[in-house]
Design an enzyme around this catalytic site. Structure first.
Site, PDB file in Angstrom:
ATOM      1  N   ARG A 191       2.993  -1.422  -5.895  1.00  0.00           N
ATOM      2  CA  ARG A 191       3.194  -0.147  -6.572  1.00  0.00           C
ATOM      3  C   ARG A 191       4.563   0.505  -6.284  1.00  0.00           C
ATOM      4  O   ARG A 191       5.265   0.929  -7.191  1.00  0.00           O
ATOM      5  CB  ARG A 191       2.087   0.806  -6.123  1.00  0.00           C
ATOM      6  CG  ARG A 191       2.037   2.130  -6.825  1.00  0.00           C
ATOM      7  CD  ARG A 191       0.981   3.019  -6.140  1.00  0.00           C
ATOM      8  NE  ARG A 191      -0.211   2.293  -5.811  1.00  0.00           N
ATOM      9  CZ  ARG A 191      -1.255   2.151  -6.636  1.00  0.00           C
ATOM     10  NH1 ARG A 191      -1.245   2.726  -7.808  1.00  0.00           N
ATOM     11  NH2 ARG A 191      -2.312   1.467  -6.259  1.00  0.00           N
ATOM     12  N   GLY A 244       0.758  -1.243   0.000  1.00  0.00           N
ATOM     13  CA  GLY A 244       0.000   0.000   0.000  1.00  0.00           C
ATOM     14  C   GLY A 244       0.783   1.284   0.000  1.00  0.00           C
ATOM     15  O   GLY A 244       0.172   2.363  -0.078  1.00  0.00           O
ATOM     16  N   ARG A 299      -6.113   3.375 -15.271  1.00  0.00           N
ATOM     17  CA  ARG A 299      -6.200   3.884 -13.898  1.00  0.00           C
ATOM     18  C   ARG A 299      -6.848   5.266 -13.821  1.00  0.00           C
ATOM     19  O   ARG A 299      -7.447   5.616 -12.822  1.00  0.00           O
ATOM     20  CB  ARG A 299      -4.828   3.901 -13.226  1.00  0.00           C
ATOM     21  CG  ARG A 299      -4.244   2.489 -13.070  1.00  0.00           C
ATOM     22  CD  ARG A 299      -3.108   2.460 -12.089  1.00  0.00           C
ATOM     23  NE  ARG A 299      -3.525   2.768 -10.745  1.00  0.00           N
ATOM     24  CZ  ARG A 299      -3.388   3.931 -10.168  1.00  0.00           C
ATOM     25  NH1 ARG A 299      -2.826   4.929 -10.804  1.00  0.00           N
ATOM     26  NH2 ARG A 299      -3.812   4.109  -8.943  1.00  0.00           N
ATOM     27  N   CYS A 326     -12.953   5.193 -27.889  1.00  0.00           N
ATOM     28  CA  CYS A 326     -14.240   5.874 -28.004  1.00  0.00           C
ATOM     29  C   CYS A 326     -14.916   5.996 -26.653  1.00  0.00           C
ATOM     30  O   CYS A 326     -15.969   5.382 -26.426  1.00  0.00           O
ATOM     31  CB  CYS A 326     -15.135   5.112 -28.969  1.00  0.00           C
ATOM     32  SG  CYS A 326     -14.688   5.412 -30.648  1.00  0.00           S
ATOM     33  N   GLU A 382       3.890  -6.589   1.665  1.00  0.00           N
ATOM     34  CA  GLU A 382       3.484  -6.972   0.294  1.00  0.00           C
ATOM     35  C   GLU A 382       3.402  -5.764  -0.626  1.00  0.00           C
ATOM     36  O   GLU A 382       2.327  -5.445  -1.159  1.00  0.00           O
ATOM     37  CB  GLU A 382       2.088  -7.606   0.327  1.00  0.00           C
ATOM     38  CG  GLU A 382       1.929  -8.809   1.177  1.00  0.00           C
ATOM     39  CD  GLU A 382       0.467  -9.275   1.232  1.00  0.00           C
ATOM     40  OE1 GLU A 382      -0.423  -8.562   0.740  1.00  0.00           O
ATOM     41  OE2 GLU A 382       0.232 -10.358   1.762  1.00  0.00           O
ATOM     42  N   PRO A 383       4.493  -5.054  -0.833  1.00  0.00           N
ATOM     43  CA  PRO A 383       4.398  -3.884  -1.705  1.00  0.00           C
ATOM     44  C   PRO A 383       4.276  -4.288  -3.171  1.00  0.00           C
ATOM     45  O   PRO A 383       4.876  -5.275  -3.610  1.00  0.00           O
ATOM     46  CB  PRO A 383       5.738  -3.180  -1.480  1.00  0.00           C
ATOM     47  CG  PRO A 383       6.668  -4.308  -1.143  1.00  0.00           C
ATOM     48  CD  PRO A 383       5.860  -5.313  -0.379  1.00  0.00           C
TER      49      PRO A 383
HETATM   50  C1  LIG Z   1      -3.628  -8.002  -0.300  1.00  0.00           C
HETATM   51  C2  LIG Z   1      -2.839  -7.016  -1.054  1.00  0.00           C
HETATM   52  N1  LIG Z   1      -1.506  -6.952  -0.834  1.00  0.00           N
HETATM   53  C3  LIG Z   1      -0.726  -6.081  -1.503  1.00  0.00           C
HETATM   54  C4  LIG Z   1      -1.259  -5.223  -2.423  1.00  0.00           C
HETATM   55  C5  LIG Z   1      -0.341  -4.280  -3.128  1.00  0.00           C
HETATM   56  O1  LIG Z   1      -0.691  -2.965  -2.913  1.00  0.00           O
HETATM   57  P1  LIG Z   1       0.232  -1.808  -3.455  1.00  0.00           P
HETATM   58  O2  LIG Z   1       0.481  -2.063  -4.891  1.00  0.00           O
HETATM   59  O3  LIG Z   1      -0.534  -0.589  -3.221  1.00  0.00           O
HETATM   60  O4  LIG Z   1       1.512  -1.852  -2.663  1.00  0.00           O
HETATM   61  C6  LIG Z   1      -2.624  -5.249  -2.700  1.00  0.00           C
HETATM   62  C7  LIG Z   1      -3.215  -4.329  -3.682  1.00  0.00           C
HETATM   63  O5  LIG Z   1      -4.365  -4.266  -3.958  1.00  0.00           O
HETATM   64  C8  LIG Z   1      -3.436  -6.186  -1.993  1.00  0.00           C
HETATM   65  O6  LIG Z   1      -4.760  -6.265  -2.219  1.00  0.00           O
END
Ligand SMILES: Cc1ncc(COP(=O)(O)O)c(C=O)c1O
Length: 452
Positions: free
Chosen positions: A310, A265, A344, A375, A307-308
């Site tokens: 983005r 996140g 997005r 379109c 769990e990154p």
């Molecule tokens: C469970 C879970 N982990 C990790 C992520 C990765 O999030 P981000 O890309 O914002 O780091 C997401 C994104 O939706 C998610 O749903």
């Protein structure tokens, strides 16, 4: 990788802040170059739109995040790259080679990683919306860790593990009930969200059922509060909820999580006013929250998992477009991409920054609406400063490495762009541009009415 000669580097001088670009971006007479490769040359060779990913940027971000985890979480950490942010096998391999494991949400994501040589022991399968055969297929690929998102997932997982004759590790996904500082569509941890189990009877039931199931080993809790989060205090709240729930379960059941997965996140800057979030502050806030949520936690904390998606890949990517037409009366510039390669903006009203590829294209210009070619009235990519836009001019869109390739569509039957990896003057084609024949490959133009 094909070796090409290194162009002369010139420090970036353009009007946008450098936070939007990979650290390797430089601007010279031939325009922007990334990873030592002139974007104009890549566009010429591969056509536009083209996605470019600077692999060196991803590697250096991963190193920085590992260092942040070591500095701020006392008992070790594991980084899972959220494959949904960029599902290409080569990206999975790059991150795995750098020491990250992978968080996946489908067999498709697992098979992409496996195709690139990533072992099942490096892959975790998330819950939420599992198809009946997902467990068995994941187990066949060697996946041995699962996140459970619903009580209904537990028995099928236990049965699949028993049939495969293996034992699997399980984390339960908890809905933290936190309203994150982000777009509502990205606030997956808010109370009432479809993800995870809220504290209470369902969570207790899941914990009990997993602990009783023969082939399942409950090793931890997982919480994900949302995506594109800027404020460290939101992450502190996630750590605090995790600490409080872990403490409560420990007091009532004696069970202690060995692992705490606190999700991904971390935001990236998309708009000119966005600050550059920092991974050290992220991990520090998670730790501060956990200590607050469970003040008398045992001295050895659970291992941290993050769990990154983005933050690791977004800034590494850019998209090069070509202007198709300039509509002075409408104040817009039409490019040869749009919502098909970057949905997005339409989905989340996301901001993107674009500029001319060549020096002088943007400086002293005025703001134009940059619109896509599909379109849809909503197919807008943002605004772009341009002095004298002409058809054929090239535009670069920054911060395009996350959720573009992964979410791209073939809307209006536009073929998906090529994807090229760049680093230190080298380049490697990771996906060729789709051809009309690729779109037709699974289609039956004259279906026969014989299915019964
Ligand atoms: C469970 C879970 N982990 C990790 C992520 C990765 O999030 P981000 O890309 O914002 O780091 C997401 C994104 O939706 C998610 O749903």
């Amino acid at each position: 990788m094909e070796q090409i000669s290194m162009p002369v580097d010139v420090p970036p001088t353009r009007h946008l802040p450098a936070t939007f670009r990979p650290a390797s971006a430089t601007s010279g007479a031939a325009g922007w170059q990334v990873g030592g490769n002139p974007l104009a040359g890549l566009a010429e060779a591969l056509g536009t739109p083209v996605w470019v990913i600077d692999t060196g940027e991803i590697r250096s971000r991963l190193r920085r995040l590992f260092a942040a985890c070591s500095a701020h979480w006392p008992s070790g950490a594991r980084i899972l790259f959220a494959s949904k942010a960029h599902g290409h096998p080569a990206i999975a391999r790059l991150l795995a080679d750098g020491g990250a494991d992978l968080e996946t949400v489908s067999i498709g994501e697992i098979e992409a990683a496996v195709a690139a040589g990533v072992g099942g022991d490096r892959i975790v399968l998330q819950g939420h919306g599992r198809a009946p055969d997902d467990h068995a297929r994941a187990l066949a690929h060697g996946v041995r860790r699962f996140h459970v998102d619903a009580c209904d997932e537990i028995a099928p997982l236990a049965e699949a593990a028993a049939s495969a004759g293996v034992s699997v590790e399980v984390l339960v996904r908890v809905l933290p009930g936190i309203t994150a500082d982000t777009h509502p569509a990205l606030a997956t941890g808010v109370a009432g969200s479809k993800f995870g189990l809220p504290e209470g009877p369902d969570l207790d039931q899941a914990v009990g059922a997993i602990r009783r199931a023969g082939n399942l080993k409950l090793i931890g809790l997982q919480l994900h509060t949302g995506s594109q989060i800027h404020d460290p205090e939101t992450f502190k709240a996630t750590g605090a909820v995790a600490g409080r729930i872990a403490a409560d379960l420990h007091r009532r059941t004696g069970w202690m999580p060995a692992v705490l997965d606190l999700g991904g996140g971390l935001a990236v800057p998309y708009g000119p006013d966005d600050a550059e979030p920092n991974p050290e502050a992220w991990i520090e806030a998670l730790a501060r929250g956990f200590a607050e949520g469970w003040p008398d936690a045992p001295a050895t904390w659970p291992q941290l998992v993050v769990e990154p998606g983005r933050w690791l890949v977004a800034t590494a990517g850019c998209t090069v477009y070509t202007i198709l037409s300039v509509k002075h009366a409408n104040g817009c510039v039409v490019v040869d991409g749009g919502l098909a390669d970057n949905p997005r903006v339409s989905l989340y009203e996301a901001n993107y920054v674009h500029e001319g590829l060549l020096p002088g294209q943007s400086e002293g210009g005025r703001a134009w609406r940059l619109v896509g070619r599909t379109c849809e009235e909503g197919d807008e990519l943002g605004t772009v400063m341009l002095r004298d836009p002409r058809p054929g001019d090239r535009i670069v869109g920054w911060v395009a490495g996350a959720y573009h390739y992964a979410m791209a569509s073939r809307y209006n039957r536009l073929p998906r762009p090529a994807l090229v990896l760049v680093e230190a003057g080298r380049r490697a084609l990771a996906s060729r541009r789709e051809r009309p024949a690729d779109l037709l490959a699974t289609e039956i133009p004259s279906p026969e009415w014989s299915l019964g």
